[in-house]
Design a protein around this motif. Structure first.
Motif, PDB file in Angstrom:
ATOM      1  N   LEU A   1     -23.144 -55.810  31.631  1.00 16.77           N
ATOM      2  CA  LEU A   1     -23.989 -54.614  31.629  1.00 16.77           C
ATOM      3  C   LEU A   1     -25.304 -54.876  30.906  1.00 16.77           C
ATOM      4  O   LEU A   1     -26.373 -54.446  31.356  1.00 16.77           O
ATOM      5  CB  LEU A   1     -23.244 -53.450  30.968  1.00 16.77           C
ATOM      6  N   VAL A   2     -25.231 -55.564  29.782  1.00 14.51           N
ATOM      7  CA  VAL A   2     -26.454 -55.862  29.030  1.00 14.51           C
ATOM      8  C   VAL A   2     -27.379 -56.759  29.843  1.00 14.51           C
ATOM      9  O   VAL A   2     -28.595 -56.539  29.908  1.00 14.51           O
ATOM     10  CB  VAL A   2     -26.113 -56.513  27.681  1.00 14.51           C
ATOM     11  N   VAL A   3     -26.833 -57.770  30.487  1.00 17.56           N
ATOM     12  CA  VAL A   3     -27.641 -58.656  31.329  1.00 17.56           C
ATOM     13  C   VAL A   3     -28.319 -57.854  32.435  1.00 17.56           C
ATOM     14  O   VAL A   3     -29.511 -58.039  32.725  1.00 17.56           O
ATOM     15  CB  VAL A   3     -26.764 -59.780  31.921  1.00 17.56           C
ATOM     16  N   SER A   4     -27.581 -56.936  33.038  1.00 23.87           N
ATOM     17  CA  SER A   4     -28.156 -56.112  34.106  1.00 23.87           C
ATOM     18  C   SER A   4     -29.278 -55.230  33.576  1.00 23.87           C
ATOM     19  O   SER A   4     -30.322 -55.076  34.228  1.00 23.87           O
ATOM     20  CB  SER A   4     -27.060 -55.230  34.729  1.00 23.87           C
ATOM     21  N   GLU A   5     -29.084 -54.646  32.401  1.00 26.01           N
ATOM     22  CA  GLU A   5     -30.123 -53.801  31.817  1.00 26.01           C
ATOM     23  C   GLU A   5     -31.403 -54.593  31.563  1.00 26.01           C
ATOM     24  O   GLU A   5     -32.507 -54.135  31.869  1.00 26.01           O
ATOM     25  CB  GLU A   5     -29.630 -53.190  30.499  1.00 26.01           C
TER      26      GLU A   5
ATOM     27  N   ARG B   1      -5.835 -52.185  16.765  1.00 19.40           N
ATOM     28  CA  ARG B   1      -7.061 -51.445  17.056  1.00 19.40           C
ATOM     29  C   ARG B   1      -8.273 -52.340  17.185  1.00 19.40           C
ATOM     30  O   ARG B   1      -9.261 -51.979  17.784  1.00 19.40           O
ATOM     31  CB  ARG B   1      -7.327 -50.396  15.967  1.00 19.40           C
ATOM     32  N   GLY B   2      -8.193 -53.483  16.609  1.00 24.03           N
ATOM     33  CA  GLY B   2      -9.408 -54.268  16.575  1.00 24.03           C
ATOM     34  C   GLY B   2      -9.662 -55.123  17.766  1.00 24.03           C
ATOM     35  O   GLY B   2     -10.732 -55.632  17.946  1.00 24.03           O
ATOM     36  N   SER B   3      -8.708 -55.361  18.585  1.00 25.70           N
ATOM     37  CA  SER B   3      -8.887 -56.279  19.698  1.00 25.70           C
ATOM     38  C   SER B   3      -9.454 -55.559  20.887  1.00 25.70           C
ATOM     39  O   SER B   3      -8.893 -54.635  21.409  1.00 25.70           O
ATOM     40  CB  SER B   3      -7.549 -56.923  20.060  1.00 25.70           C
ATOM     41  N   ALA B   4     -10.557 -56.060  21.392  1.00 26.84           N
ATOM     42  CA  ALA B   4     -11.219 -55.432  22.535  1.00 26.84           C
ATOM     43  C   ALA B   4     -10.848 -56.088  23.833  1.00 26.84           C
ATOM     44  O   ALA B   4     -10.964 -55.512  24.888  1.00 26.84           O
ATOM     45  CB  ALA B   4     -12.720 -55.438  22.340  1.00 26.84           C
ATOM     46  N   GLY B   5     -10.420 -57.341  23.825  1.00 26.86           N
ATOM     47  CA  GLY B   5     -10.080 -58.002  25.078  1.00 26.86           C
ATOM     48  C   GLY B   5     -11.267 -58.731  25.665  1.00 26.86           C
ATOM     49  O   GLY B   5     -12.376 -58.228  25.676  1.00 26.86           O
ATOM     50  N   ARG B   6     -10.988 -59.964  26.160  1.00 30.29           N
ATOM     51  CA  ARG B   6     -12.092 -60.764  26.692  1.00 30.29           C
ATOM     52  C   ARG B   6     -12.694 -60.142  27.941  1.00 30.29           C
ATOM     53  O   ARG B   6     -13.907 -60.195  28.139  1.00 30.29           O
ATOM     54  CB  ARG B   6     -11.586 -62.162  27.011  1.00 30.29           C
TER      55      ARG B   6
ATOM     56  N   ASN C   1     -21.510 -48.802  28.427  1.00 26.40           N
ATOM     57  CA  ASN C   1     -21.257 -49.591  27.227  1.00 26.40           C
ATOM     58  C   ASN C   1     -20.734 -48.728  26.094  1.00 26.40           C
ATOM     59  O   ASN C   1     -19.839 -49.124  25.340  1.00 26.40           O
ATOM     60  CB  ASN C   1     -22.548 -50.297  26.789  1.00 26.40           C
ATOM     61  N   LEU C   2     -21.296 -47.536  25.956  1.00 24.62           N
ATOM     62  CA  LEU C   2     -20.815 -46.621  24.921  1.00 24.62           C
ATOM     63  C   LEU C   2     -19.360 -46.231  25.175  1.00 24.62           C
ATOM     64  O   LEU C   2     -18.544 -46.166  24.245  1.00 24.62           O
ATOM     65  CB  LEU C   2     -21.691 -45.364  24.895  1.00 24.62           C
TER      66      LEU C   2
ATOM     67  N   ARG D   1     -16.576 -59.292  28.419  1.00 21.33           N
ATOM     68  CA  ARG D   1     -17.374 -59.867  29.497  1.00 21.33           C
ATOM     69  C   ARG D   1     -18.094 -58.779  30.284  1.00 21.33           C
ATOM     70  O   ARG D   1     -19.256 -58.943  30.678  1.00 21.33           O
ATOM     71  CB  ARG D   1     -16.474 -60.702  30.430  1.00 21.33           C
ATOM     72  N   PHE D   2     -17.409 -57.673  30.518  1.00 20.52           N
ATOM     73  CA  PHE D   2     -18.051 -56.604  31.280  1.00 20.52           C
ATOM     74  C   PHE D   2     -19.194 -55.979  30.490  1.00 20.52           C
ATOM     75  O   PHE D   2     -20.244 -55.649  31.046  1.00 20.52           O
ATOM     76  CB  PHE D   2     -17.022 -55.532  31.648  1.00 20.52           C
TER      77      PHE D   2
END
Length: 898
Positions: free
Chosen positions: A512-516, A498-503, A385-386, A507-508
């Protein structure tokens, strides 16, 4: 920070270099100018002055020419050495990736420290637990062909009892066991070592001459026992353990041939075993078993006290050995129907030595290994995630490198190199943590960890750590690298890109957070079950009061106390002196103390009941106890009376049974006045009258079923080895010196050992359970912290990426509570999905730890209901903090954000 790369690119356009070399020059010069800019600022220059000076340095042309010449010289040198342009480029690229990865880590110290610490915790925990698993479960025993070594037991399935073999049984099994290459027997004892230094009680194991050859070990000094030394009258020889040789005799290399004094008799030292040799706990010395003709008599088949170990013939499987022993058992039952029941309640059991040694701790170690694996997965998810968050800030960098001609594979390799470097640094730090952690693990549970002296960091553990670090680097770095390398070139080079991270990236990150959360919940439920189990275990009534109770062991040497009357008189005098001490409420002695690990049991007959050949007799644990022992232990009297001073060998033989024996064999009648008789080799019956019934005691362990206890008066059944118990008015350990003095007032040469309070003994009996609980709880806490930090990080990053959107919403009239509800709702949705997945996984996986639980179901509804609520509440807090920050966004500033 000034952007140097576009200026450098402009100056390189006319050179028409290969894309990979051009990219290397860009990175090297950009780093140089960044460093120069920082240097000028720290020297006091203004921002404009620092930028101007750095650009002038670039404009001079010398810097660019030097860098170009260096790259060309390196490329030419690589071509000469390797003879292949493709290989030289690859090697140069790898070196460049490593240098650039190191620079990137150093340029972002906060990011690097957080990631490395998370990885070090995960890798270090895995290394520490693996080092224990490696030494106990994976490393072979220090014997020749250890997989061919087996124990032979007398098995009583209906009693759930595994008993040692008898001397005549050992001789039979060895003679009839065609599947055995060799077999040996041994029995543990303790002796007084006197002479040089203070008197000391040490553990001795009497062994047959075939013992060491069967195990396949050779002494470090001297020799093993000869066949003729395994005979009565020729057995005054000993072999020392390496530890005793070093501690007591200063590692004297000339010890072989010298005489030492055991129980007042001289024994000749013939050998010293290597340091690695240890099979039955802490044996300090070995002597010949030298079985007598009386012990080997056929009518001694029920005298079970020998540990039998055998070596299977090459090619013989465990199943074949068990089938052979089943046939031997059947023949023995036919030949001795009066000794062994034929109703399936007796047999011979073949067990691998290795399995016997690790059977108790294997489930706990495997559960802990799985737990630390979960912790590492959570750490990997956090670092991934980082990296995804940092990838957004590196989009222009990736776009520039793509514009220079770098392919996607080249970019992925660079990013993976960075993640592997970071993982290797984390692995190195984790290895240091593991070295410390292993020492802590051993100290926490040294007495209950088999082969604890062998646990450490060896080549296999180092290889495991290195391999795990590489795998971890790829595991958490691959997907972020693939995501980052898909940067849209045109969009990324725009100022507003720079600000757009992409869907897909969002989602990924959410996945990762759900898995954690799911993994953390599994660990948390597992730890909760262990904590609840241990709490239940700690509140088990052992059947006695352990408070204010001092215990110690005394073993009288048979050479000095040969007659039963001498042994009875010693304990009578000793207990009288102890009872007269100030602060002593009561004192007694027993042959086998509860929870001490010592046990003695036997079969008996009940007067008036007939037993046909082949029928199993009643069975119970047998204890020899002095008067006041039961009172000193606060074992309650249910019926009849306690022992008193009239219960001597001059009067009627009596016994006291516990409630378990009474319930099993006199369920509908009063056992007081009934008589029982223990089996004797000559088949005569010596009847003993039951005079009392006392409460049942947990003798083997707090989590084991009650075993029936039968107490005999010590004056009628004198034993040399006894445990003293002293109930005191105050702190029991403060009475140790006075009690020891009272014992030595009766016999100044009599050592006292295993001195400890009964509370400490109870605590020690659950040490392994506590060890597993504490470690699993620790790993669960670390996992939850990592998971919550991951959730907080995702929410904080999401808020920062959506600042413009939030500003628009608030400008259009959205209230703070609407923004708060939106952000918290999104974060809580992720947490609840993780909780749901974790509940399903926990329901399936916690069944694997059922054998570690006491009084708690692996699917305990309270744990499965309360722990998810607690985790959801903590997750709510992690979402609330960034959501609260989102409500503070100034719409006017947010609208200018892009």
């Amino acid at each position: 920070m000034p952007e140097w790369k576009q200026e450098i690119l402009r100056r390189l356009e006319s050179l028409k270099l290969e894309p990979t070399r051009e990219a290397e020059i860009v990175e090297e010069l950009a780093q140089h100018l960044d460093d120069r800019y920082e240097e000028l600022l720290s020297a006091g220059a203004s921002d404009e002055e620092a930028v101007g000076a750095a650009l002038r340095e670039l404009s001079s042309g010398e810097l660019l020419a030097e860098e170009l010449a260096r790259v060309e010289r390196k490329a030419a040198g690589e071509a000469v050495v390797l003879g292949s342009g493709g290989k030289s480029h690859m090697l140069g690229d790898i070196r460049q990736d490593l240098r650039y990865g190191l620079r990137t880590m150093l340029k972002n110290p906060a990011f690097t420290i957080i990631a490395v610490v998370a990885l070090a915790l995960g890798i270090g925990a895995n290394t520490a637990i693996f080092s224990v698993v490696n030494s106990i479960l994976l490393r072979p025993l220090p014997f020749k062909d250890p997989d061919r070594l087996v124990f032979i037991w007398h098995a009583y399935p209906k009693l759930n009892l595994m008993a040692p073999v008898s001397p005549p049984g050992f001789m039979d099994y060895r003679a009839r066991g065609d599947v055995f290459e060799s077999a040996a027997a041994s029995v543990g004892a303790s002796v007084n070592l006197t002479g040089e230094g203070e008197p000391e009680r040490i553990q001795l194991r009497a062994v047959t001459a075939s013992y060491f050859p069967t195990l396949g070990v050779m002494p470090a000094l001297g020799r093993t026992f000869l066949d003729e030394e395994d005979q009565p009258g020729h057995d005054h020889v000993v072999i020392l353990s390496n530890g005793l040789w070093q501690r007591r005799f200063g590692a004297d290399p000339s010890i072989v041939g010298k005489t030492i004094t055991l129980d007042g008799e001289g024994y000749n030292v013939v050998g010293v075993m290597p340091e690695s040799f240890r099979l039955f706990g802490q044996d300090n010395i070995w002597a010949p078993l030298a079985l007598s003709a009386e012990q080997l008599a056929p009518n001694r088949r029920r005298s079970e006290f020998l540990m039998m170990v055998a070596r299977l013939r090459p090619g013989v499987t465990l199943g074949q050995a068990q089938a052979a022993m089943n046939a031997v058992a059947g023949q023995i039952q036919q030949d001795n129907p009066q000794s062994f029941p034929s109703d399936g309640s007796w047999g011979l059991q073949v067990k691998p030595v290795y399995e016997e040694m690790v059977a108790d701790i294997r489930p706990a170690l495997l559960v802990l290994l799985g737990a630390v694996g979960f912790v590492l997965l959570i750490a990997c998810a956090n670092v991934a995630n980082l990296l995804l968050a940092r990838a957004s800030g590196r989009r222009r960098e990736i776009a520039i490198r793509t514009a220079l001609g770098a392919g996607r594979g080249r970019l992925v390799r660079q990013l993976l190199t960075e993640s592997v470097l970071m993982s290797l640094v984390g692995g190195g730090l984790g290895l240091l943590l593991a070295v410390w952690g292993v020492d802590v693990l051993i100290k926490l549970n040294e007495n209950n960890i088999p082969r604890s002296q062998e646990i450490g960091i060896d080549g296999r553990v180092l290889a495991f750590t290195f391999g795990l670090s590489l795998l971890t680097g790829v595991l958490f770095g691959l997907v972020p690298a693939l995501q980052a390398s898909k940067t849209e070139l045109t969009e990324a080079l725009k100022e507003g890109g720079r600000g757009s991270a992409g869907r897909h990236r969002t989602r990924f990150r959410n996945l990762l957070v759900v898995s954690e959360i799911a993994l953390a919940l599994v660990l948390l439920i597992g730890a909760g079950l262990m904590v609840k189990s241990f709490a239940r275990l700690s509140h088990v009534n052992p059947g006695f009061d352990p408070q204010n109770l001092l215990t110690m062991q005394v073993a009288l040497p048979s050479t000095k106390y040969r007659e039963p009357a001498q042994r009875a008189d010693f304990y009578r005098q000793t207990l009288e002196k102890i009872r007269s001490l100030p602060g002593v409420q009561a004192a007694g002695a027993v042959s086998n103390l509860p929870l001490s690990g010592s046990v003695s049991s036997g079969f008996f007959s009940i007067e008036g009941q007939e037993y046909s050949p082949g029928q199993q007799l009643p069975h119970g644990d047998i204890r020899s106890a002095t008067t006041e022992y039961l009172q000193a232990m606060s074992i309650p009297l249910s019926k009849g009376r306690y022992f008193n001073d009239r219960d001597t060998d001059a009067n009627t033989l009596v016994t006291i049974i516990d409630e378990t024996i009474a319930r099993l064999y006199w369920p509908d009648s009063d056992p007081i006045g009934k008589r029982i008789a223990f089996n004797r080799p000559d088949d005569t019956k010596v009847w003993i009258e039951i005079v009392g019934v006392v409460g049942a005691v947990k003798h083997k362990a707090l989590d084991a079923d009650y075993r029936g206890q039968i107490y005999l008066p010590h004056a009628q059944s004198p034993r040399g080895g006894m445990y003293l118990v002293v109930r005191t008015l105050g702190e029991p350990s403060s009475m140790t010196a006075m009690v020891r003095s009272a014992i030595q007032a009766v016999d100044k040469d009599q050592p006292v050992y295993r001195v400890m309070t009964m509370e400490a003994l109870v605590t020690e009996s659950v040490a392994q359970k506590r060890f597993s609980m504490l470690l699993l709880a620790l790993f669960a806490v670390v996992a939850v912290m990592l998971a919550i930090v991951g959730l907080y990080g995702v929410m904080s990053y999401g808020v920062s990426q959506r600042t413009h959107e939030i500003g628009v919403r608030m400008a259009l009239g959205a209230q703070s509570r609407d923004v708060l509800k939106m952000v918290v709702g999104q974060g809580l949705a992720l947490a609840l999905i993780g909780v749901g997945v974790g509940l399903v996984a926990a329901f399936l996986l916690t069944r694997l730890m059922s054998s570690l639980l006491f009084g708690v179901s692996a699917t305990d509804p309270y744990m499965f209901a309360s722990i998810p609520l607690i985790l959801a509440a903590v997750a709510l807090l992690a979402c609330y903090i960034p959501a609260r920050r989102a409500t503070k966004v100034d719409p006017m500033i947010a609208l200018r954000y892009e």
